[in-house]
Structure formats: C-alpha cells, structure tokens
Design a protein around this motif. Sequence first.
Motif: not given
Length: 397
Positions: A174-180, A187-195
């Motif tokens: 969520a924090l990574l996606l806040e950057d817009r 990076r947010a997509l990579a975190v979600c894919a792993e989790a």
Amino acid sequence: MEQHSMRVETFGGLAVWLDGQLLVRRGERINKNLEMLALLALNGRAPLSNEALAGLLWTEKESHNPAGALKNAAYSLRRLLEQRGVERELVTVEDKQYRLAPDLALEVDLWQAGQLAEQAVNQPDKALALAAWEELDRICCGDFLPQLADRPWVAGQSALVRDGWLAAARRAAALLLEDRERSGARRALAVCAEALLLFPDDMELQIVRFAAMQELNMKAAVRSQYPLLAEMLMERQGQAPPARLRAIHQWATEGESRGREEMLRIRQKLANHEKNAPPGPYFCEYDQLPMLYAMARRQAARTGQVTVLLLAGAGGQPGAASAGADQELRFLLSQTLRRGDVCCRYGHDQYLALLMLADPAHTGAVEHRLRAGWKPVNGRLELTFDFGGPLPQIHGE
C-alpha cells in the motif's frame, strides 16, 4: 568471564554458529537432540522445565517415558557438540530445568523477524517502514523450520510468523502504491505477487495488485486475471469481487467492445475483398494497419510463416518530373502484390505493405517483380524490408 556468541537461523532450515564456527548445517537431519537445541535457543536464556521440554519434544504416542527420553536427548546433544569441537558446556541443568549457558550472546533470526514485522506495520515513517519490510522479507526466506513442520510447537510459531509477514506485506504494498509513480507500482506489484503465492485469498493484496496494474496501464493483464479471481471467489466464498475490483475491471474493458467491432469490420472487408475484388492486395487506411499487423503476427506464429513489412518509396531524380509518382506506385503495388497482402499510404510518395511469406528469402522475388514493373521516368524505386519489427509511425504528408 569470556563472552561467547551463538547465532541461530530457523528460516529455510536450522543453522547454528558458535563464535563464528558452523555447528549445524542447514538441511542436515534434525534428530531430537538438535530439536532440543532449537527449542532452547528460541526460548532464549529462560529455563524450560523437564515436563515442558519433554511435552514439546514428544507426544504420548512417541514416548511412554518422556523423562528418560529427555535425558538421552540431552546426553546425545552434548556428545554431538563435543564431536563438533565445542569445548564448553552450552546446555545447563538446574532444579530440573534446562537452558542455554547464561553467558551466551544469542542472536536468533526469528526474534529479529518479529521486531521487523512490528516496525514494518507500525512505523509511521514511510521510508523506515519500507526498509523494515525489505529486511524482513530478506530474513524470512523459506519456511520456518521446514524439517519440523509436523511438530505442534513449530506449526504454532510458523502461523504467527506468517501473520506478521502478511501484515507487513500489505502495508508495504500500500505504501509503495501511494507514490503514484511507475517504479512504486512495479514494486507494489512484485510484493503482491510474492505474498499471494502464500495467501491467494487475501483481498487486501488482490485490490492493491489490481490497482498497481491499473497504475501501470496493464489493461490486458487485468482482463485476463479478473475472471480467474472472480471464479475463485465464487467457488470458495460464494461472492462476487468487491466494488473496487469491479471498477478496475470496468476501466480495463472500456473500449474493448469497440475494438472487437472494428476488428470484425476489418475482417469482413478482407473477406469481401477476397471474394469479390480482382487479384491484388487490399488497400486500407493507416489507422487500420496496426490491427491488421497484430492479426498477421498471430497468424504467422500459428502457421510458421514470416510477417514482413515493406516500405516502398518513389524517390524523384534531380530535374525529373515526379508528379503522379504516388499513383504510379499504388498502381504498381496493385498489379504486383498478391491477394492477401495489405497496403496503405505511409507518407508522400510512400506506401507500406504487409506481406505474409513462407520464407524470408522470398522477399527477393517480391523486389524483383516490383523493380521490373517500375517505370524509370518516374524516378528511382526505394524498397526497405523489415521482418516482424515494430510498426513504424506515420510521417505525415
């Protein structure tokens, strides 16, 4: 008193170092003696009673005499440590309680992971929270004590680790996606894919994943992944995706029906051309060519053919009249190319042709026919062949 240090790693398997010397190698077989060492290390320097330690190491079915089995395991552990060069007592017994030697400086990755998970979730500073997440993800590489996964004390601790890691992953994404920004979305997509490999039903992660794909303008990915998620939710929970996901899917499908209608219209034109027109290529507008090019690339992949782009230009010679050269070039292409080829005007005195050939070498025959039919009075004929490259942008008139 001399200070000694012990480092214990539990993720991906048990590994133990004493004063920098490797005592237990990750991946080796863990008998009750090493399981006892792992238990004592995770418990820190707090003592464990005979009854508590035996109850964690053995079930009633495994041992009818837990106290005797515990003594044997403790003796076996001391012998093993002696064989591996440990010259001091690491495990002490006092008042029927076991613990590690009090002078040991202990470093356990499980403790560090717990601290990092708390920081990643609760740290108000965004940069520090993301740094804690990255370090946590580095440490938690592999399952917690996988060789002992069937032990109740390992299963309970493993569940706590997963919960902490999941909470940290949610906040980091969520924090990574806040950057817009695209880098943050990637990076947010990579975190979600792993989790999501571990927690495929977690809807918070799914929402962030689809939001990241929307930020990256990945409409095709959203269209392909959304039906799978919707089907999974319906099968497992009997409900449709939440409104946020439905909105992202609607964004991804906007204009898709118009694109399909346009493709059907072009295909119908091609069919009519094949059926009614005289032999020769099909002439289209340039804005239709990208769709036809994509169709040709897919057909070539299925049939083993080659997609070739031909750029033909009528270059005028100095002092020569070149009026009408574009019409002459169009006429030449209509008389020379085959039915099934596609042509469009590309620029001043230029045409772009899309050819489907069985062999790249056949372009030589195409070039020979074009040059043989060209009238020199109209200037030189310039030809450029490209094999399946990106479609060039139009120059304008």
